[in-house]
Motif scaffolding. Structure first.
Motif, mmCIF file in Angstrom:
data_model
loop_
_atom_site.group_PDB
_atom_site.id
_atom_site.type_symbol
_atom_site.label_atom_id
_atom_site.label_comp_id
_atom_site.label_asym_id
_atom_site.label_seq_id
_atom_site.Cartn_x
_atom_site.Cartn_y
_atom_site.Cartn_z
ATOM 1 N N PHE A 99 96.994 43.062 -32.297
ATOM 2 C CA PHE A 99 96.651 42.790 -30.908
ATOM 3 C C PHE A 99 97.227 41.455 -30.454
ATOM 4 O O PHE A 99 97.670 41.318 -29.308
ATOM 5 N N ALA A 100 97.241 40.464 -31.345
ATOM 6 C CA ALA A 100 97.776 39.157 -30.974
ATOM 7 C C ALA A 100 99.244 39.263 -30.573
ATOM 8 O O ALA A 100 99.682 38.650 -29.585
ATOM 9 N N ASP A 122 109.401 33.258 -34.701
ATOM 10 C CA ASP A 122 108.640 32.028 -34.922
ATOM 11 C C ASP A 122 107.522 31.883 -33.898
ATOM 12 O O ASP A 122 106.408 31.460 -34.226
ATOM 13 N N THR A 123 107.815 32.209 -32.647
ATOM 14 C CA THR A 123 106.794 32.121 -31.595
ATOM 15 C C THR A 123 105.644 33.059 -31.886
ATOM 16 O O THR A 123 104.464 32.689 -31.736
ATOM 17 N N LEU A 124 105.947 34.275 -32.306
ATOM 18 C CA LEU A 124 104.891 35.241 -32.610
ATOM 19 C C LEU A 124 104.093 34.818 -33.839
ATOM 20 O O LEU A 124 102.876 35.011 -33.885
ATOM 21 N N GLU A 125 104.762 34.225 -34.830
ATOM 22 C CA GLU A 125 104.033 33.745 -36.004
ATOM 23 C C GLU A 125 103.046 32.642 -35.628
ATOM 24 O O GLU A 125 101.946 32.573 -36.198
ATOM 25 N N GLU A 126 103.401 31.815 -34.663
ATOM 26 C CA GLU A 126 102.481 30.769 -34.213
ATOM 27 C C GLU A 126 101.246 31.358 -33.561
ATOM 28 O O GLU A 126 100.177 30.742 -33.590
ATOM 29 N N ARG A 127 101.397 32.542 -32.973
ATOM 30 C CA ARG A 127 100.240 33.208 -32.373
ATOM 31 C C ARG A 127 99.344 33.847 -33.432
ATOM 32 O O ARG A 127 98.167 34.120 -33.174
#
Length: 227
Positions: free
Chosen positions: A155-156, A172-177
């Protein structure tokens, strides 16, 4: 939704971190104004839960600094002070909401979702794209009349993409989320969750741009549910 928690009470801070993660937030924790300033300098957050009374000063000072710099970061104040004058002072300093201790974690999560929603200019909590409707309060969705459920991390990723339809979000942006500072990033986790999302909402719903990242298919491009 990545949130910075600034709270020095260890028991309360741990409860906040666990509770917000269970509510779908990626929560990072610091206990002083100095650490909060450092965190804001090196990481991007979508919101902040800020205690007023901290070991090295008042959270209101940090809030005033942010607003003076033009930051619109949504901020929810937490404090044991629950007098009207304290609430007024916090809101006038630029807080988006105010919650006195003790409080209910579900209410805190709901208030956070509300101020984040307002910051995005949305009156409704649901996000919609290409026939898919998702609800951040329940990690659920509905596509062409069919109810869908998602893991917290699925979901994130989906929420991040649906917040910015058309924008390419890097791995990288998605991993930060997905991960806080103290969580170990698992190998290929973004790819695995993208694969699982495509199995649920359609293989063409999320596009891969090699070397760049991911984005949602343009509105009107009917996603395939197979594959």
């Amino acid at each position: 939704m990545r949130i910075l928690i600034v709270e020095d009470d260890e028991v309360l801070a741990d409860g906040l971190t666990v509770g917000l993660r269970l509510s779908g937030f990626t929560a990072d924790l610091v206990g002083t104004l100095a650490d909060a300033r450092a965190a804001l300098d090196v990481s991007e957050f979508e919101g902040m839960v800020l205690d007023i009374m901290l070991p090295d000063g008042l959270g209101l000072d940090l809030l005033s600094e942010l607003r003076a710099k033009g930051s619109a970061l949504p901020v929810l104040l937490l404090t044991a002070r629950d007098q009207v004058k304290d609430r007024v002072r916090g809101l006038d300093a630029g807080a988006d909401d105010y919650l006195g201790k003790p409080f209910d974690l579900q209410e805190l999560a709901a208030r956070l979702r509300a101020i984040l929603r307002r910051g995005e200019g949305r009156a409704n909590g649901a996000l919609r794209h290409n026939g898919l409707v998702i609800d951040p309060a329940t990690f659920s969705g509905r596509l062409h009349g069919q109810d869908l459920s998602f893991s917290r991390r699925e979901f994130a990723i989906l929420h991040a993409l649906m917040e910015h339809p058309g924008r390419v979000l890097s791995k990288d942006t998605l991993e930060e989320r997905l991960y806080g500072w103290q969580e170990e990033i698992e190998s290929n986790t973004v790819e695995v969750h993208i694969h699982r999302l495509r199995a649920k909402i359609g293989r063409d719903f999320i596009e891969t741009l090699r070397g760049l990242g991911y984005r949602l298919a343009a509105e009107g491009d009917a996603p395939s549910r197979s594959g």
